[in-house]
Design a protein around this motif. Structure first.
Motif, PDB file in Angstrom:
ATOM      1  N   GLN A  60       0.825  -1.198   0.000  1.00 22.58           N
ATOM      2  CA  GLN A  60       0.000   0.000   0.000  1.00 22.58           C
ATOM      3  C   GLN A  60       0.862   1.253   0.000  1.00 22.58           C
ATOM      4  OE1 GLN A  60      -3.012   0.076   3.016  1.00 22.58           O
ATOM      5  NE2 GLN A  60      -3.995  -1.801   2.298  1.00 22.58           N
ATOM      6  N   VAL A  61       0.439   2.207  -0.842  1.00 21.30           N
ATOM      7  CA  VAL A  61       1.133   3.495  -0.954  1.00 21.30           C
ATOM      8  C   VAL A  61       0.097   4.603  -0.873  1.00 21.30           C
ATOM      9  CG1 VAL A  61       3.013   2.524  -2.337  1.00 21.30           C
ATOM     10  CG2 VAL A  61       0.999   3.490  -3.478  1.00 21.30           C
ATOM     11  N   GLY A  62       0.543   5.790  -0.514  1.00 21.47           N
ATOM     12  CA  GLY A  62      -0.363   6.919  -0.395  1.00 21.47           C
ATOM     13  C   GLY A  62       0.049   8.069  -1.285  1.00 21.47           C
ATOM     14  N   VAL A  63      -0.943   8.732  -1.863  1.00 26.96           N
ATOM     15  CA  VAL A  63      -0.754   9.968  -2.623  1.00 26.96           C
ATOM     16  C   VAL A  63      -1.808  10.941  -2.102  1.00 26.96           C
ATOM     17  CG1 VAL A  63      -0.730  11.066  -4.874  1.00 26.96           C
ATOM     18  CG2 VAL A  63       0.053   8.703  -4.636  1.00 26.96           C
ATOM     19  N   GLY A  64      -1.364  11.962  -1.360  1.00 29.68           N
ATOM     20  CA  GLY A  64      -2.333  12.829  -0.695  1.00 29.68           C
ATOM     21  C   GLY A  64      -3.126  12.005   0.299  1.00 29.68           C
ATOM     22  N   ARG A  65      -4.432  12.104   0.218  1.00 29.86           N
ATOM     23  CA  ARG A  65      -5.292  11.325   1.105  1.00 29.86           C
ATOM     24  C   ARG A  65      -5.760  10.027   0.460  1.00 29.86           C
ATOM     25  NH1 ARG A  65      -9.861  15.184   3.486  1.00 29.86           N
ATOM     26  NH2 ARG A  65     -10.248  13.244   4.624  1.00 29.86           N
ATOM     27  N   SER A  66      -5.323   9.759  -0.747  1.00 35.74           N
ATOM     28  CA  SER A  66      -5.722   8.540  -1.475  1.00 35.74           C
ATOM     29  C   SER A  66      -4.718   7.420  -1.220  1.00 35.74           C
ATOM     30  CB  SER A  66      -5.812   8.818  -2.986  1.00 35.74           C
ATOM     31  OG  SER A  66      -6.752   9.838  -3.259  1.00 35.74           O
ATOM     32  N   VAL A  67      -5.247   6.208  -1.179  1.00 39.85           N
ATOM     33  CA  VAL A  67      -4.406   5.027  -0.951  1.00 39.85           C
ATOM     34  C   VAL A  67      -4.536   4.099  -2.151  1.00 39.85           C
ATOM     35  CG1 VAL A  67      -3.964   3.032   0.527  1.00 39.85           C
ATOM     36  CG2 VAL A  67      -4.683   5.211   1.547  1.00 39.85           C
ATOM     37  N   PHE A  68      -3.398   3.598  -2.624  1.00 38.96           N
ATOM     38  CA  PHE A  68      -3.365   2.669  -3.750  1.00 38.96           C
ATOM     39  C   PHE A  68      -2.630   1.401  -3.323  1.00 38.96           C
ATOM     40  CE2 PHE A  68      -3.490   6.964  -5.459  1.00 38.96           C
ATOM     41  CZ  PHE A  68      -4.533   6.894  -6.380  1.00 38.96           C
ATOM     42  N   VAL A  69      -2.953   0.302  -4.011  1.00 37.88           N
ATOM     43  CA  VAL A  69      -2.332  -0.985  -3.704  1.00 37.88           C
ATOM     44  C   VAL A  69      -1.597  -1.476  -4.947  1.00 37.88           C
ATOM     45  CG1 VAL A  69      -2.713  -3.371  -3.012  1.00 37.88           C
ATOM     46  CG2 VAL A  69      -4.131  -1.552  -2.042  1.00 37.88           C
ATOM     47  N   THR A  78       3.709   8.456   0.190  1.00 39.75           N
ATOM     48  CA  THR A  78       3.913   7.700   1.421  1.00 39.75           C
ATOM     49  C   THR A  78       3.962   6.205   1.122  1.00 39.75           C
ATOM     50  OG1 THR A  78       2.572   9.391   2.522  1.00 39.75           O
ATOM     51  CG2 THR A  78       3.085   7.394   3.790  1.00 39.75           C
ATOM     52  N   LEU A  79       4.767   5.486   1.918  1.00 32.70           N
ATOM     53  CA  LEU A  79       4.831   4.026   1.844  1.00 32.70           C
ATOM     54  C   LEU A  79       4.200   3.457   3.112  1.00 32.70           C
ATOM     55  CD1 LEU A  79       8.553   3.602   0.640  1.00 32.70           C
ATOM     56  CD2 LEU A  79       6.486   3.722  -0.781  1.00 32.70           C
ATOM     57  N   TYR A  80       3.114   2.687   2.957  1.00 30.17           N
ATOM     58  CA  TYR A  80       2.434   2.107   4.111  1.00 30.17           C
ATOM     59  C   TYR A  80       2.868   0.666   4.387  1.00 30.17           C
ATOM     60  CZ  TYR A  80      -0.716   6.113   3.958  1.00 30.17           C
ATOM     61  OH  TYR A  80      -1.225   7.384   3.976  1.00 30.17           O
ATOM     62  N   GLY A  81       3.454  -0.003   3.409  1.00 27.48           N
ATOM     63  CA  GLY A  81       3.955  -1.353   3.624  1.00 27.48           C
ATOM     64  C   GLY A  81       3.021  -2.435   3.126  1.00 27.48           C
TER      65      GLY A  81
END
Length: 664
Positions: A532-541, A608-611
């Motif tokens: 999972q990664v983040g761009v602004g308030r959006s999260v992508f997988v 952002t990197l969520y892992g």
């Protein structure tokens, strides 16, 4: 179990038997030692005949009886198995498959007499002196054999071996099947082999039977009843001429022998002609598996929520318990997914028949090679990919493989080869259809496209773009219309069906050496490990199998070139913020997630990197089917929605962006 409840089992088993029969017929002529394959073909026909008899499907029984008689002569060496006979037996298998399809569609036993008669006549021609005989149909249960002039009383003694029950056989089902051949006038049970209770093995069989069957059937028909128990059973058959006629005046049984009244066939009969001992297998409705997968997906999501809540409490014991529970959920997830995964080998095997028939239809010598049969896909994907593969295989044979004379003039073997291959790559399944034919002429394809108005004259296209024109509706380079091709339909259907699976299709060709069509299918119906990664308030997988590494990246103003240097090499990347129009300003320090697809590396620029997280893939609504770069969605542990990135689509955009940068 009522017979209408058992019919689906008969249909499923018959389809498997016919598939086995077809596979054996297609390969038997290539074998040096054919006896085992011939026996397998005979057993398949015999099993279908026996099981059909239990359901009163007399048309199927009568047809397979004639087929079985021919195969029996082949088995005994009285007939040679050659190409014409193999073709006839394949046609017979097709006829039986049609009967089974009709039964599966809810029809009563179909009236296939008109179609069966020509095949039966051709089969009878192989029976020599019996050629003029009428095909034998099994009489109804309990039918009086007195109406046949050659009827008599056959005395049969059966001594079942101890392993009969362990091998999945039902001794009484043999008796019930014998009643389909005539009238069972006497049945006696010998209990002398039954040991004392303390020595009795509950899984062993101690059953000895003697019976009198009044029938006009021949010895071969009676012996055929015990085909699959012959090695585990002592069988003695005395014809009418060799023994006294059995009747009501028979003496009382000796001590230890019990006379049993002849019973009519019951609906609880289970076919004794099982192909093999039953293994630990059960048939499960696919809808139930779908429901299980949905529930497991919700369980994974709930587990992620519980993990977040446990971390927030900072309670050590609670976190440990939650970790143990999450581990068990992982195992349940993996097991549940495996239930829906099937090997693609069964789908590939269908094309042996396609290649066999089409090669003879078009007059070319073509063989099929299969690789990667153990590659597993979701069952629904396997079912939906069969039609596109059929188009591709037939197209390769018609357009790709050259005639034998032309191949020889080019220094190639006279026999052409079509290859099917499957493998996993970067979290996707790749299926390739290749041929060693003449390859594609890109200039001819472009000229045809211009002629048909698909491309403007003078437009400069790359080879990949030219080859992609083949998948346009109405496009064809065939000079003549045939039963296989030339009408401009087929390849566009392939692309449309693959697009519906959110897959991609590409084509590569080398003149004079052949063509390869490559299909990539995402795992849209599975739970996967995601990053999972983040761009602004959006999260992508990002599918974890596609991720290579993550690197830190800084740029001034957010408008620099869409490439970075990675260990001395140029790495193109895509700004997800720009691609998906995410609002807000990027942070000073961003990250590039390096991913690999089809041997190509590119980057995804994120905030952002969520892992790593387990991700439940949910297909997008048809309303968003045209959105590029997204393959599905998922629910995070917090309840927010995360969009799953389509790495294949992003790879195309990265490649086109790199090409544009190179041209400028």
């Amino acid at each position: 179990m009522q017979m209408d409840e058992a019919l689906p089992t008969f249909i499923a088993e018959s389809r498997e038997l016919l598939h086995d029969m077809e596979s054996a017929l297609l390969g038997v002529l290539e074998l040096d030692e054919r006896q085992e394959a011939i026996n397998a073909i005979f057993r398949a026909a015999h099993t279908i005949k026996g099981s059909a008899g239990l359901f009163g499907l007399d048309a199927i029984v009568g047809f397979t009886h004639v087929m079985e008689s021919v195969l029996d002569r082949v088995r005994e060496g009285e007939l040679a198995l050659d190409e014409p006979l193999v073709q006839l037996l394949l046609s017979c298998a097709d006829h039986l498959a049609g009967c089974i399809r009709a039964l599966a569609a809810g029809q009563a036993e179909p009236d296939e007499a008109a179609r069966a008669r020509p095949l039966q006549q051709r089969l009878q021609a192989y029976l020599g002196a019996e050629a003029g005989a009428t095909p034998v149909a099994v009489p109804e249960a309990g039918a009086q054999a007195a109406q046949a002039t050659t009827a008599g009383d056959w005395r049969i003694a059966l001594g079942f071996g101890p392993d009969v029950l362990r091998n999945g056989m039902d001794p009484l089902s043999f008796v019930r099947y014998l009643q389909r051949l005539g009238e069972l006038r006497e049945l006696r049970l010998d209990r002398s082999r039954v040991p004392a209770l303390e020595q009795l093995d509950p899984e062993a069989c101690y059953l000895d039977l003697s019976l009198v069957l009044h029938t006009d059937a021949d010895r071969a028909s009676i012996e055929g009843t015990f085909e699959f128990v012959r090695e585990d059973c002592r069988i003695e058959i005395v014809p009418p001429a060799d023994g006294p006629q059995a009747g009501p005046s028979q003496p009382e049984p000796a001590e230890g022998i019990e006379r049993i009244e002849a019973a009519a066939p019951t609906d609880t009969a289970r076919p004794a002609e099982a192909r093999k001992a039953e293994g630990p297998l059960i048939r499960v409705d696919a809808d139930k598996l779908d429901q299980l997968i949905d529930l497991v997906g919700e369980l994974v999501t709930a587990s992620a929520s519980a993990t977040l809540a446990a971390r927030a409490t900072h309670h050590t014991v609670l976190q440990e318990c939650n970790a143990a529970l999450a581990g068990l959920i992982d195992e349940v997830r993996d097991c549940a997914l495996q239930l829906r995964m099937v090997r693609i080998g069964s789908t590939f095997a269908r094309f042996r028949r396609v290649v066999h028939d089409v090669s003879r239809e078009i007059g070319k010598n073509i063989v099929l090679e299969l690789h990667g049969e153990d590659t597993e896909l979701d069952k629904t994907v396997v079912e939906k990919i069969a039609d596109p593969l059929t188009h591709l295989v037939r197209n390769a044979m018609d357009h790709g493989i050259e005639p034998a004379a032309l191949r020889l003039s080019r220094g190639k073997p006279e026999t052409g080869t079509v290859t099917l291959d499957a493998y996993h790559d970067s979290g996707q399944v790749v299926i390739e259809v290749s041929d060693d034919g003449g390859g594609l002429d890109s200039q001819r394809i472009l000229a045809k496209a211009v002629e048909r108005g698909l491309v403007e004259a003078g437009r400069n296209l790359g080879e990949a773009e030219i080859f992609a024109l083949i998948f346009e509706p109405g496009f064809s380079t065939a000079e003549q219309v045939s039963n296989l091709s030339g009408r401009g339909v087929g390849m566009d259907v392939v692309k449309r069906n693959i697009d519906a699976l959110r897959g991609s299709v590409s084509l590569a060709s080398t003149p004079g050496r052949g063509t390869t069509v490559r299909i990539r299918l995402p795992l849209t119906l599975a739970l996967i490990d995601g990053f999972q990664v983040g761009v602004g308030r959006s999260v992508f997988v990002v599918p974890l199998e596609s991720v290579v590494e993550c690197i830190e990246y800084r740029e001034e103003g957010g408008s620099g070139p869409a490439w970075a240097e990675l260990r001395g090499k140029v790495l193109p990347f895509i700004r997800l913020r720009t691609l998906f129009e995410v609002g807000g300003m990027p942070p000073a320090r961003q990250n590039i997630v390096v991913v690999r697809h089809a041997g190509q590396q590119f980057g995804l620029l994120v905030d952002t990197l969520y892992g790593e997280f387990q991700t439940v893939i949910k297909p997008l609504s048809p309303l968003f089917s045209q959105v590029r770069g997204i393959s599905g969605s998922s629910i995070r542990g917090s309840g927010d929605v995360a969009l799953i990135l389509d790495v294949a689509s992003l790879a195309e955009q990265a490649e086109s962006g790199q090409g544009a940068a190179a041209r400028t």
